[in-house]
Motif scaffolding. Structure first.
Motif, PDB file in Angstrom:
ATOM      1  N   SER A   1       0.850  -1.202   0.000  1.00 30.61           N
ATOM      2  CA  SER A   1       0.000   0.000   0.000  1.00 30.61           C
ATOM      3  C   SER A   1       0.882   1.248   0.000  1.00 30.61           C
ATOM      4  O   SER A   1       0.552   2.246  -0.654  1.00 30.61           O
ATOM      5  CB  SER A   1      -0.996  -0.021   1.171  1.00 30.61           C
ATOM      6  OG  SER A   1      -0.543   0.734   2.256  1.00 30.61           O
ATOM      7  N   ALA A   2       2.019   1.196   0.717  1.00 32.99           N
ATOM      8  CA  ALA A   2       2.935   2.345   0.728  1.00 32.99           C
ATOM      9  C   ALA A   2       3.458   2.604  -0.687  1.00 32.99           C
ATOM     10  O   ALA A   2       3.528   3.745  -1.141  1.00 32.99           O
ATOM     11  CB  ALA A   2       4.095   2.076   1.684  1.00 32.99           C
ATOM     12  N   ARG A   3       3.799   1.555  -1.399  1.00 37.52           N
ATOM     13  CA  ARG A   3       4.285   1.666  -2.790  1.00 37.52           C
ATOM     14  C   ARG A   3       3.276   2.391  -3.672  1.00 37.52           C
ATOM     15  O   ARG A   3       3.601   3.323  -4.386  1.00 37.52           O
ATOM     16  CB  ARG A   3       4.436   0.259  -3.383  1.00 37.52           C
ATOM     17  CG  ARG A   3       5.829  -0.222  -3.566  1.00 37.52           C
ATOM     18  CD  ARG A   3       5.774  -1.643  -4.121  1.00 37.52           C
ATOM     19  NE  ARG A   3       6.706  -2.497  -3.421  1.00 37.52           N
ATOM     20  CZ  ARG A   3       7.983  -2.670  -3.782  1.00 37.52           C
ATOM     21  NH1 ARG A   3       8.457  -2.109  -4.857  1.00 37.52           N
ATOM     22  NH2 ARG A   3       8.781  -3.428  -3.066  1.00 37.52           N
ATOM     23  N   ASP A   4       2.032   1.927  -3.615  1.00 40.47           N
ATOM     24  CA  ASP A   4       1.007   2.510  -4.486  1.00 40.47           C
ATOM     25  C   ASP A   4       0.744   3.963  -4.125  1.00 40.47           C
ATOM     26  O   ASP A   4       0.603   4.819  -4.995  1.00 40.47           O
ATOM     27  CB  ASP A   4      -0.307   1.724  -4.359  1.00 40.47           C
ATOM     28  CG  ASP A   4      -0.265   0.469  -5.206  1.00 40.47           C
ATOM     29  OD1 ASP A   4       0.637   0.368  -6.059  1.00 40.47           O
ATOM     30  OD2 ASP A   4      -1.122  -0.404  -5.001  1.00 40.47           O
ATOM     31  N   LYS A   5       0.698   4.230  -2.817  1.00 37.77           N
ATOM     32  CA  LYS A   5       0.334   5.588  -2.395  1.00 37.77           C
ATOM     33  C   LYS A   5       1.463   6.583  -2.651  1.00 37.77           C
ATOM     34  O   LYS A   5       1.195   7.710  -3.071  1.00 37.77           O
ATOM     35  CB  LYS A   5      -0.066   5.588  -0.926  1.00 37.77           C
ATOM     36  CG  LYS A   5      -1.433   4.943  -0.737  1.00 37.77           C
ATOM     37  CD  LYS A   5      -1.782   4.829   0.716  1.00 37.77           C
ATOM     38  CE  LYS A   5      -3.246   4.436   0.890  1.00 37.77           C
ATOM     39  NZ  LYS A   5      -3.537   4.182   2.304  1.00 37.77           N
TER      40      LYS A   5
ATOM     41  N   PRO B   1      -0.014  14.008 -13.271  1.00 36.00           N
ATOM     42  CA  PRO B   1      -1.410  13.781 -12.889  1.00 36.00           C
ATOM     43  C   PRO B   1      -1.575  13.617 -11.377  1.00 36.00           C
ATOM     44  O   PRO B   1      -0.780  12.920 -10.741  1.00 36.00           O
ATOM     45  CB  PRO B   1      -1.769  12.470 -13.615  1.00 36.00           C
ATOM     46  CG  PRO B   1      -0.765  12.325 -14.700  1.00 36.00           C
ATOM     47  CD  PRO B   1       0.483  13.009 -14.226  1.00 36.00           C
ATOM     48  N   SER B   2      -2.613  14.261 -10.837  1.00 41.70           N
ATOM     49  CA  SER B   2      -2.805  14.261  -9.369  1.00 41.70           C
ATOM     50  C   SER B   2      -3.538  12.996  -8.928  1.00 41.70           C
ATOM     51  O   SER B   2      -4.670  13.045  -8.426  1.00 41.70           O
ATOM     52  CB  SER B   2      -3.557  15.514  -8.934  1.00 41.70           C
ATOM     53  OG  SER B   2      -4.766  15.607  -9.644  1.00 41.70           O
TER      54      SER B   2
ATOM     55  N   ARG C   1      -7.983  10.336  -5.829  1.00 44.81           N
ATOM     56  CA  ARG C   1      -8.513   9.131  -5.185  1.00 44.81           C
ATOM     57  C   ARG C   1      -8.764   9.293  -3.686  1.00 44.81           C
ATOM     58  O   ARG C   1      -9.765   8.814  -3.164  1.00 44.81           O
ATOM     59  CB  ARG C   1      -7.516   7.998  -5.411  1.00 44.81           C
ATOM     60  CG  ARG C   1      -7.960   6.698  -4.828  1.00 44.81           C
ATOM     61  CD  ARG C   1      -7.697   5.595  -5.814  1.00 44.81           C
ATOM     62  NE  ARG C   1      -7.863   4.311  -5.164  1.00 44.81           N
ATOM     63  CZ  ARG C   1      -7.211   3.230  -5.491  1.00 44.81           C
ATOM     64  NH1 ARG C   1      -6.334   3.267  -6.471  1.00 44.81           N
ATOM     65  NH2 ARG C   1      -7.436   2.108  -4.863  1.00 44.81           N
ATOM     66  N   TYR C   2      -7.836   9.980  -3.010  1.00 45.69           N
ATOM     67  CA  TYR C   2      -7.913  10.029  -1.537  1.00 45.69           C
ATOM     68  C   TYR C   2      -8.197  11.420  -0.980  1.00 45.69           C
ATOM     69  O   TYR C   2      -8.348  11.574   0.235  1.00 45.69           O
ATOM     70  CB  TYR C   2      -6.591   9.533  -0.923  1.00 45.69           C
ATOM     71  CG  TYR C   2      -6.254   8.112  -1.282  1.00 45.69           C
ATOM     72  CD1 TYR C   2      -6.977   7.045  -0.746  1.00 45.69           C
ATOM     73  CD2 TYR C   2      -5.199   7.834  -2.148  1.00 45.69           C
ATOM     74  CE1 TYR C   2      -6.661   5.738  -1.071  1.00 45.69           C
ATOM     75  CE2 TYR C   2      -4.879   6.519  -2.479  1.00 45.69           C
ATOM     76  CZ  TYR C   2      -5.612   5.487  -1.940  1.00 45.69           C
ATOM     77  OH  TYR C   2      -5.298   4.191  -2.256  1.00 45.69           O
TER      78      TYR C   2
END
Ligand code: HEM
Length: 133
Positions: free
Chosen positions: A51-55, A67-68, A73-74
């Motif tokens: 999850s850290a990788r993706d975020k 791109p934001s 997403r969050y």
């Protein structure tokens, strides 16, 4: 000429776009996972870094001027608040920085961009400190 074409390139463009952001983040977490010198930084994280990788990938995409993805997403990153559950002192900050510098070197981020990003990353990492030591 469109106005945006006359602007200087963003760090995102200088880095080489989406694939390079992903590559940098993947290498950063691989180093964190396998290099003993980042053990204290690794220990702050959970059993998996997925999850850290993706975020971090999504966050950096926007932070670098691309791109934001994270905000879309969050919502607002509220980075300091989101790091409060994790004990972050100078050791964790310095290991985070060293790990990112190594990742930038080994994924061949252009030298000039690397120097600029080091300053910007340090400000953010230092701002994340939430305990002495
Ligand atoms: C100073 C040392 C730092 C430590 C020890 C640290 C540690 C962590 C940890 C443990 C997480 C949770 C990972 C998970 O979801 O499993 C996290 C999330 C995150 N970190 Fe850091 N971090 C640091 C600095 C930074 C910096 C400098 C940035 C940005 C440049 C950053 C960006 C993020 C983002 C975007 C997330 C995801 C937040 C969320 O949506 O929950 N971190 N960090």
């Amino acid at each position: 000429m469109q106005p945006e074409e006359s602007n200087s390139p963003t760090p995102y463009q200088l880095l080489g776009g989406d694939a390079q952001v992903r590559k940098l983040v993947d290498h950063f977490y691989d180093l964190m996972d396998f290099e003993p010198k980042y053990a204290q930084l690794r220990a702050v994280h959970g059993s998996t870094l997925e999850s850290a990788r993706d975020k971090l990938y999504m966050f950096l995409s926007g932070w670098l001027g691309g791109p934001s993805l994270y905000i879309d997403r969050y919502g607002h990153p509220m980075l300091r608040a989101r790091h409060l559950p994790f004990a972050i002192g100078e050791i964790e900050r310095d290991q985070w920085m060293a790990c990112m510098v190594q990742a930038m070197e080994e994924t061949e981020v252009p030298q000039e961009l690397r120097t600029a990003l080091e300053t910007a990353f340090f400000k953010t990492a230092d701002w994340m400190r939430n305990r002495e030591g």
